[in-house]
Design a protein around this motif. Structure first.
Motif, PDB file in Angstrom:
ATOM      1  N   ASN A  66       0.834  -1.202   0.000  1.00  0.00           N
ATOM      2  CA  ASN A  66       0.000   0.000   0.000  1.00  0.00           C
ATOM      3  C   ASN A  66       0.868   1.250   0.000  1.00  0.00           C
ATOM      4  OD1 ASN A  66      -2.295  -1.540   0.119  1.00  0.00           O
ATOM      5  ND2 ASN A  66      -2.584  -1.304   2.326  1.00  0.00           N
ATOM      6  N   SER A  67       0.380   2.307  -0.630  1.00  0.00           N
ATOM      7  CA  SER A  67       1.081   3.592  -0.600  1.00  0.00           C
ATOM      8  C   SER A  67       0.704   4.355   0.657  1.00  0.00           C
ATOM      9  CB  SER A  67       0.738   4.418  -1.839  1.00  0.00           C
ATOM     10  OG  SER A  67      -0.642   4.714  -1.862  1.00  0.00           O
ATOM     11  N   PRO A 113      -3.979  -0.254  -8.245  1.00  0.00           N
ATOM     12  CA  PRO A 113      -3.637   0.989  -7.546  1.00  0.00           C
ATOM     13  C   PRO A 113      -2.350   0.916  -6.750  1.00  0.00           C
ATOM     14  CG  PRO A 113      -5.939   0.383  -7.196  1.00  0.00           C
ATOM     15  CD  PRO A 113      -5.269  -0.783  -7.836  1.00  0.00           C
ATOM     16  N   TYR A 114      -1.866  -0.299  -6.465  1.00  0.00           N
ATOM     17  CA  TYR A 114      -0.703  -0.439  -5.597  1.00  0.00           C
ATOM     18  C   TYR A 114       0.425  -1.185  -6.311  1.00  0.00           C
ATOM     19  CZ  TYR A 114      -4.560   0.359  -2.384  1.00  0.00           C
ATOM     20  OH  TYR A 114      -5.670   0.857  -1.769  1.00  0.00           O
ATOM     21  N   TYR A 150       5.780   2.662  -0.311  1.00  0.00           N
ATOM     22  CA  TYR A 150       4.890   1.516  -0.475  1.00  0.00           C
ATOM     23  C   TYR A 150       5.403   0.415   0.452  1.00  0.00           C
ATOM     24  CZ  TYR A 150       3.865   3.551  -5.132  1.00  0.00           C
ATOM     25  OH  TYR A 150       3.517   4.369  -6.170  1.00  0.00           O
ATOM     26  N   ASP A 204     -12.095   1.843   1.444  1.00  0.00           N
ATOM     27  CA  ASP A 204     -12.090   1.137   0.160  1.00  0.00           C
ATOM     28  C   ASP A 204     -13.067  -0.029   0.089  1.00  0.00           C
ATOM     29  OD1 ASP A 204     -10.691  -0.551   1.821  1.00  0.00           O
ATOM     30  OD2 ASP A 204      -8.844  -0.550   0.652  1.00  0.00           O
ATOM     31  N   ASP A 237      -6.632  10.142   6.704  1.00  0.00           N
ATOM     32  CA  ASP A 237      -6.451   8.689   6.705  1.00  0.00           C
ATOM     33  C   ASP A 237      -6.700   8.137   8.099  1.00  0.00           C
ATOM     34  OD1 ASP A 237      -5.405   6.045   5.723  1.00  0.00           O
ATOM     35  OD2 ASP A 237      -3.935   6.470   7.300  1.00  0.00           O
ATOM     36  N   HIS A 241      -8.045   3.432   4.253  1.00  0.00           N
ATOM     37  CA  HIS A 241      -7.584   3.692   2.884  1.00  0.00           C
ATOM     38  C   HIS A 241      -8.563   4.601   2.141  1.00  0.00           C
ATOM     39  CE1 HIS A 241      -4.826  -0.108   2.748  1.00  0.00           C
ATOM     40  NE2 HIS A 241      -4.755   0.538   3.887  1.00  0.00           N
ATOM     41  N   CYS A 244      -7.062   6.303  -1.001  1.00  0.00           N
ATOM     42  CA  CYS A 244      -6.837   5.305  -2.053  1.00  0.00           C
ATOM     43  C   CYS A 244      -8.142   4.947  -2.759  1.00  0.00           C
ATOM     44  CB  CYS A 244      -6.207   4.051  -1.464  1.00  0.00           C
ATOM     45  SG  CYS A 244      -4.505   4.310  -0.920  1.00  0.00           S
ATOM     46  N   PHE A 247      -8.548   7.673  -5.249  1.00  0.00           N
ATOM     47  CA  PHE A 247      -7.517   7.415  -6.247  1.00  0.00           C
ATOM     48  C   PHE A 247      -8.006   6.373  -7.257  1.00  0.00           C
ATOM     49  CE2 PHE A 247      -3.713   5.223  -7.737  1.00  0.00           C
ATOM     50  CZ  PHE A 247      -2.778   6.225  -7.914  1.00  0.00           C
ATOM     51  N   TYR A 278      -0.376  11.807  -5.425  1.00  0.00           N
ATOM     52  CA  TYR A 278      -1.477  11.176  -6.133  1.00  0.00           C
ATOM     53  C   TYR A 278      -1.566  11.678  -7.567  1.00  0.00           C
ATOM     54  CZ  TYR A 278      -3.014   9.239  -1.698  1.00  0.00           C
ATOM     55  OH  TYR A 278      -3.073   8.540  -0.523  1.00  0.00           O
TER      56      TYR A 278
END
Length: 303
Positions: A66-67, A113-114, A150, A204, A237, A241, A244, A247, A278
């Protein structure tokens, strides 16, 4: 230990939760981990507990990272394993794998996405791996220079494992959505507001719980919806997530309207209207996707 509740009921875990998170706690369930946090946290420096089931991990899959754009710096302390009939955390050796990439590691595919890595931990360029033991001093997993941007924390044991997270958040302005709703129709504004509320509540998990809402928002004209989604990238956050999720939705729109999405992102970056990471990642993914389509002979829809 058979489940998260049996872990949380141990007297030493209850004492740790009280010490780190206080009495007003929230437990966030992730695909293969649990986050214990104070419901009212809001400072730049926060402390949380991460509980990993046997072979659990902090990303969405075992080989995904994960970012962490929200983090300026983060450290982990391994408190130890939770075993039946023990009066304290068990000291486990080499129990945690840290798999990470730095911020300059590149761009994943448009539908991912990751950043991901191979299960053998050896054949993925740019992947850093370390194993850590309970009882070690806290170690850094994210640094301001992009180290660990990440990452995935993986419990490699058959025991429940408890980690203490200390994270300093980057300065961030927060979301001010109302100005972006003024030029929308009432129906569009209601959908966007509902989307924002659901992102705050579910992170998410939004895509599984509200697929029709996601499709409704993604089908809006890009020039209409992208400014509001760009503002949502500044969301706090909480461990769900949230950013994300936004995103991934912008990626969904970008795949359908590549040029308009890139134009919006480029302009928003110049105006500091979206978080830099992002914006840069989204543009990079779109360009990588375009190059892949062109090299395969497909005709991308640049809308």
């Amino acid at each position: 230990m058979t489940d998260i509740n049996s872990v949380l009921r141990t007297h030493y875990m209850r004492a740790l939760i009280e010490n780190v998170c206080g009495g007003n706690i929230e437990i966030i369930k992730r695909p293969a981990s649990f986050i214990v946090k104070n419901k009212d946290e809001g400072a730049r420096t926060i402390e949380r507990l991460i509980v990993l089931p046997p072979k659990g991990y902090t990303a969405d899959t075992p080989t995904q990272t994960n970012s962490h754009d929200e983090a300026e710096r983060a450290t982990i302390e391994i408190k130890g394993g939770v075993r039946p009939d023990k009066n304290g955390f068990s000291t486990l050796k080499h129990c945690l794998l840290v798999a990470s990439f730095n911020k300059e590691s590149g761009f994943s595919d448009l539908d991912k996405p990751y950043m991901t890595y191979s299960a053998d931990l050896k054949s993925t360029p740019g992947l850093f791996t370390e194993f850590h033991s309970a009882g070690e001093s806290p170690f850094t997993v994210v640094k301001p220079n992009g180290y660990g941007f990440y990452h995935n924390l993986v419990n490699v044991t058959d025991d429940w494992l408890v980690l203490k997270l200390n994270k300093r958040l980057r300065l961030q302005k927060g979301v001010e959505l109302d100005p972006f709703l003024e030029n929308l129709t009432d129906k569009q504004a209601k959908a966007v507001s509902t989307l924002h509320d659901n992102i705050l509540a579910d992170g998410d998990a939004l895509f599984k719980k509200y697929p029709d809402l996601v499709d409704e928002v993604a089908s809006m004209p890009p020039q209409t919806i992208l400014p509001a989604l760009g503002e949502m990238l500044f969301v706090y956050d909480s461990g769900k997530h949230e950013a994300c999720s936004v995103f991934a939705l912008i990626l969904k729109i970008g795949k359908l309207h590549m040029d308009k999405t890139k134009e919006f992102l480029t302009d928003a970056l110049e105006k500091n209207a979206i978080p830099a990471y992002y914006g840069e990642q989204l543009i990079g993914k779109l360009m990588k996707h375009r190059q892949g389509l062109e090299s395969s002979g497909d005709s991308p829809e640049f809308g």
